[in-house]
Design a protein around this motif. Structure first.
Motif, PDB file in Angstrom:
ATOM      1  N   ASP A 147    -102.480 -42.602  60.542  1.00 25.48           N
ATOM      2  CA  ASP A 147    -101.993 -42.616  59.172  1.00 25.48           C
ATOM      3  C   ASP A 147    -100.905 -41.170  59.309  1.00 25.48           C
ATOM      4  O   ASP A 147    -100.001 -41.316  58.542  1.00 25.48           O
ATOM      5  CB  ASP A 147    -103.134 -42.091  57.955  1.00 25.48           C
ATOM      6  CG  ASP A 147    -103.859 -43.462  57.676  1.00 25.48           C
ATOM      7  OD1 ASP A 147    -103.431 -44.524  58.123  1.00 25.48           O
ATOM      8  OD2 ASP A 147    -104.855 -43.346  56.945  1.00 25.48           O
ATOM      9  N   GLY A 148    -101.370 -40.258  60.138  1.00 23.86           N
ATOM     10  CA  GLY A 148    -100.559 -39.124  60.336  1.00 23.86           C
ATOM     11  C   GLY A 148     -99.120 -39.567  60.674  1.00 23.86           C
ATOM     12  O   GLY A 148     -98.170 -39.030  60.548  1.00 23.86           O
ATOM     13  N   PHE A 149     -99.327 -40.414  61.850  1.00 19.94           N
ATOM     14  CA  PHE A 149     -98.103 -41.035  62.544  1.00 19.94           C
ATOM     15  C   PHE A 149     -97.076 -41.687  61.461  1.00 19.94           C
ATOM     16  O   PHE A 149     -95.936 -41.556  61.342  1.00 19.94           O
ATOM     17  CB  PHE A 149     -98.383 -41.658  63.721  1.00 19.94           C
ATOM     18  CG  PHE A 149     -99.064 -41.293  64.871  1.00 19.94           C
ATOM     19  CD1 PHE A 149     -98.740 -39.921  65.186  1.00 19.94           C
ATOM     20  CD2 PHE A 149     -99.536 -41.823  65.841  1.00 19.94           C
ATOM     21  CE1 PHE A 149     -99.234 -39.276  66.199  1.00 19.94           C
ATOM     22  CE2 PHE A 149    -100.151 -41.381  66.850  1.00 19.94           C
ATOM     23  CZ  PHE A 149    -100.139 -40.036  67.217  1.00 19.94           C
ATOM     24  N   ALA A 150     -97.883 -42.392  60.697  1.00 18.69           N
ATOM     25  CA  ALA A 150     -97.213 -43.338  59.436  1.00 18.69           C
ATOM     26  C   ALA A 150     -96.508 -42.364  58.610  1.00 18.69           C
ATOM     27  O   ALA A 150     -95.225 -42.791  58.128  1.00 18.69           O
ATOM     28  CB  ALA A 150     -98.157 -44.333  59.003  1.00 18.69           C
ATOM     29  N   ARG A 151     -97.386 -41.088  58.182  1.00 18.75           N
ATOM     30  CA  ARG A 151     -96.787 -40.203  57.253  1.00 18.75           C
ATOM     31  C   ARG A 151     -95.112 -39.743  57.938  1.00 18.75           C
ATOM     32  O   ARG A 151     -94.324 -39.572  57.116  1.00 18.75           O
ATOM     33  CB  ARG A 151     -97.502 -39.486  56.589  1.00 18.75           C
ATOM     34  CG  ARG A 151     -98.453 -40.032  55.821  1.00 18.75           C
ATOM     35  CD  ARG A 151     -99.462 -38.928  55.205  1.00 18.75           C
ATOM     36  NE  ARG A 151    -100.923 -39.657  54.782  1.00 18.75           N
ATOM     37  CZ  ARG A 151    -101.931 -39.869  54.944  1.00 18.75           C
ATOM     38  NH1 ARG A 151    -102.496 -39.149  55.931  1.00 18.75           N
ATOM     39  NH2 ARG A 151    -102.882 -40.356  54.423  1.00 18.75           N
ATOM     40  N   GLN A 152     -95.540 -39.340  59.034  1.00 20.92           N
ATOM     41  CA  GLN A 152     -94.315 -38.616  59.839  1.00 20.92           C
ATOM     42  C   GLN A 152     -93.156 -39.746  59.718  1.00 20.92           C
ATOM     43  O   GLN A 152     -92.045 -39.177  59.585  1.00 20.92           O
ATOM     44  CB  GLN A 152     -94.545 -38.269  61.238  1.00 20.92           C
ATOM     45  CG  GLN A 152     -95.922 -37.351  61.334  1.00 20.92           C
ATOM     46  CD  GLN A 152     -94.994 -35.846  61.030  1.00 20.92           C
ATOM     47  OE1 GLN A 152     -94.021 -35.612  61.483  1.00 20.92           O
ATOM     48  NE2 GLN A 152     -95.802 -34.996  60.297  1.00 20.92           N
TER      49      GLN A 152
END
Length: 272
Positions: A88-93
């Motif tokens: 999810d962190g990668f997706a937000r980035q």
């Protein structure tokens, strides 16, 4: 017990494993900063957008590096919550405009986030899981020595260079195996929670005597155990060989001694 020596020992033994700094895995992040552990969700991001961005990233990893995908798939299987947080962190980035095409950077940051959240649990793993980490350390040192002894020394002491990163991207199966070994140790420790006493002065005396029996001199032993830089410096070829002897010697120690040293080295790296 000399805590400074233990800290330096852990650096020499495990600086680039999953629980250590992400030097081995990281690419140049100057133009590709990925920080899943600190990412925050944009108020305008919908769950559907997040899922779509995450799906694209997962597909990109699978297409670019099946070896790295082995790590991410195992992470999802063993630690699904951590997997969700990281992806999810990668997706937000990605939704914020970050370039998420460098899969080496993605693995690097996944390893870093996992180390920070769960790395200390690996110290409580059984002997087999701990040994696997250090066996792969030795395999990496041997591969680096065949390529360039200077890179082998970089690995031993946690140094970094463009050539070192190039080697990592060209040897993804080995890099992935190292990451998976650390992940498996975390999971094993989480389940077993084995408590070990820290290594004693006698343990270190035994290690030092074993190194002397392998024809290492006091200067070389100080370089590998205490992080002392001799003058003149030890040639890269020899220092790389010293590092290999060090890991081979650790593996030959009695189990109780070996696992105490392994466990503490891993724990110290998780706290770094």
């Amino acid at each position: 017990m000399d805590i400074l020596r233990l800290a330096l020992l852990s650096l020499a033994a495990g600086i680039a494993i999953i629980l250590g700094a992400s030097l081995l895995f990281q690419a140049d992040l100057t133009h590709n900063k990925v920080s899943p552990a600190t990412a925050t969700q944009d108020q305008t991001t919908t769950p559907a957008q997040l899922r779509a961005a995450r799906t694209k990233i997962e597909a990109r990893i699978a297409a670019a590096s099946p070896d790295y995908m082995r790590f991410f798939s195992r992470l999802r299987q063993l630690l699904p919550h951590e997997y969700d947080v990281i992806l999810d962190g990668f997706a937000r980035q990605s939704l914020e405009g970050a370039d998420m095409t460098n899969v080496d950077s993605l693995l690097s940051e996944a390893v870093r986030a996992l180390r920070l959240s769960s790395g200390a649990m690996a110290a409580k793993a059984d002997g087999r899981a701990l040994s696997r980490i250090f066996d792969l350390q030795l395999a990496m040192m041997r591969a680096l020595a065949a390529k360039d002894p200077r890179l082998c020394v970089d690995f031993l002491y946690g140094g970094a260079s463009p050539a070192f990163f190039d080697f990592s991207s060209e040897n993804r199966p080995l890099v992935a195996n190292m990451a998976i070994a650390g992940l498996d140790a975390i999971n094993n420790g989480r389940l077993l929670r084995i408590e070990r006493a820290p290594p004693s002065d006698k343990d270190f005396e035994l290690l030092e005597q074993a190194l002397k029996a392998k024809d290492l001199n006091q200067t070389e032993i100080a370089a590998i155990l205490d992080g002392k830089t001799p003058s003149p410096p030890i040639a890269s070829e020899r220092m790389c060989h010293v590092g290999e002897i060090y890991l081979e010697t650790l593996a030959s120690l009695p189990e109780t001694v070996r696992f105490r040293i392994y466990g503490l080295a891993v724990e110290l790296m998780a706290r770094s």
